[in-house]
Design an enzyme around this catalytic site. Structure first.
Site, mmCIF file in Angstrom:
data_model
loop_
_atom_site.group_PDB
_atom_site.id
_atom_site.type_symbol
_atom_site.label_atom_id
_atom_site.label_comp_id
_atom_site.label_asym_id
_atom_site.label_seq_id
_atom_site.Cartn_x
_atom_site.Cartn_y
_atom_site.Cartn_z
ATOM 1 N N VAL A 114 89.909 161.655 -43.167
ATOM 2 C CA VAL A 114 90.569 162.199 -44.344
ATOM 3 C C VAL A 114 90.144 163.650 -44.486
ATOM 4 C CG1 VAL A 114 90.902 161.967 -46.834
ATOM 5 C CG2 VAL A 114 90.492 159.921 -45.438
ATOM 6 N N CYS A 115 91.117 164.545 -44.677
ATOM 7 C CA CYS A 115 90.829 165.947 -44.935
ATOM 8 C C CYS A 115 89.973 166.537 -43.802
ATOM 9 C CB CYS A 115 90.151 166.065 -46.297
ATOM 10 S SG CYS A 115 90.170 167.690 -47.053
ATOM 11 N N SER A 116 88.913 167.263 -44.141
ATOM 12 C CA SER A 116 88.090 167.920 -43.118
ATOM 13 C C SER A 116 87.220 166.949 -42.341
ATOM 14 C CB SER A 116 87.225 169.016 -43.744
ATOM 15 O OG SER A 116 86.357 168.482 -44.724
ATOM 16 N N THR A 134 94.520 168.266 -40.445
ATOM 17 C CA THR A 134 93.429 168.309 -41.413
ATOM 18 C C THR A 134 93.900 169.123 -42.601
ATOM 19 O OG1 THR A 134 91.062 168.799 -41.711
ATOM 20 C CG2 THR A 134 92.346 170.380 -40.424
#
Length: 330
Positions: A114-116, A134
């Site tokens: 998730v995300c970074s 990302t």
């Protein structure tokens, strides 16, 4: 045999809390919907960290890990999620964790970020040869990892059929895109009607239209990144309805058109024409969100001149119309 699928999420200091709680809530809500229908629950949720106990998130409050990841056999897990956050950089050099993730990849059915959190998977070498995304602010950092096909405008790269993504190792974009990813996982496991019921309860799109570009911040010149172009970029942002052709910009910068084009690519990562369109697009988004102005007025104020030009740009870059964008975000 235990029919419950164990969905685990990592936890570490300065993690983004929503990267953890958002996706896990989707699986928890799927259990609630199943109970409402008189069916057995499908998921067991598990939070893992370096050690069992409370861990401070970047928001300042704590989340509690039930177990240490090093004491968890990845074969026990169905799905493992790696969140992002301010503490991502430290985890990307945490060799024992990276080794454990490499072991987990071969034993879990699904491994996602998730995300970074994608940068942690990249540091472990688990995205090599795969398509990945990302948070839009971390796309450049992800591109530093050779061998990864980076798509900065995807909400997630999960595809249960493996046609336009990956069913085994996958990534998601900024923060709330982890919820989009979790809904896709639930849909693959339990079917579209159940996933729709969860999305309805959470007041979410089952499949959000467009990519994450529609949520990125306005283009603003950074003196550290664009030292030679700063004054020109500031003038452009204040004169969107003016003639911003390459010839006009080159004359204003006292450079040849070719020299200005090279300078734009070096300092902004894109050519002048693309930068102008993006700048106008971001300004149009802001006006649609905050002012309630008509499509025609927005087109005129931002230099698109005609509503049709504005519509074309929105569909090209955001995959939504200006009207849909205004309804969704105004």
């Amino acid at each position: 045999m235990d029919a419950l699928k164990t969905v685990a999420c990592l936890l570490y200091p300065d993690v983004m809390s929503l990267d953890v709680t958002g996706p896990l809530q989707v699986f928890a809500s799927a259990n609630v919907e199943l109970r409402r229908q008189g069916r057995a629950e499908a998921y067991r949720l598990l939070v893992l960290a370096d050690e069992a106990g409370p861990v401070a998130t970047s928001a300042g409050f704590q989340l509690v890990a039930e177990r240490a990841w090093r004491d968890c056999d990845p074969a026990e897990l169905d799905t493992l999620l790696v969140p992002g956050g301010q503490g991502q950089a430290a985890q990307s050099t945490h060799q024992p964790l990276l080794d454990w993730l490499r072991t987990a990849e071969a034993r879990v059915r699904r491994l996602g970020s998730v995300c970074s959190g994608a940068l942690i998977l990249a540091a472990a070498g688990l995205l090599d040869g795969r398509r990945a995304t990302t948070h839009w602010a971390d796309v450049a950092a992800l591109r530093l990892h050779a061998g990864i096909e980076v798509d900065g405008d995807r909400l997630h790269t999960y595809d249960p059929l493996g046609r336009d993504g990956d069913a085994h190792v996958f990534t998601s974009a900024g923060v709330t895109a982890g919820i989009d990813l979790a809904l896709a996982l639930v849909e693959a496991d339990l079917g579209r009607p159940l996933a729709l019921a969860v999305a309805r309860r959470l007041v979410m799109f089952l499949r959000r239209p467009g990519g994450q570009a529609q949520f990125s911040a306005l283009l603003t010149p950074d003196a550290n990144q664009t030292p030679r172009l700063l004054s020109l970029l500031e003038w452009m942002a204040q004169n969107l309805s003016a003639d911003l052709s390459l010839e006009t910009l080159a004359e204003r910068a006292n450079l040849s058109a070719r020299s200005l084009s090279r300078l734009f690519v070096r300092e902004t990562g894109m050519g002048p024409g693309r930068y102008v369109e993006q700048l106008r697009l971001d300004a149009a988004r802001a006006l649609l969100q905050d002012s309630g102005a008509s499509i025609g007025t927005v087109a005129r104020l931002t230099g698109f001149r005609h509503p049709e030009n504005l519509r074309r740009s929105f569909h090209k870059h955001l995959a939504v119309s200006p009207q849909d964008y205004a309804q969704r975000f105004a």
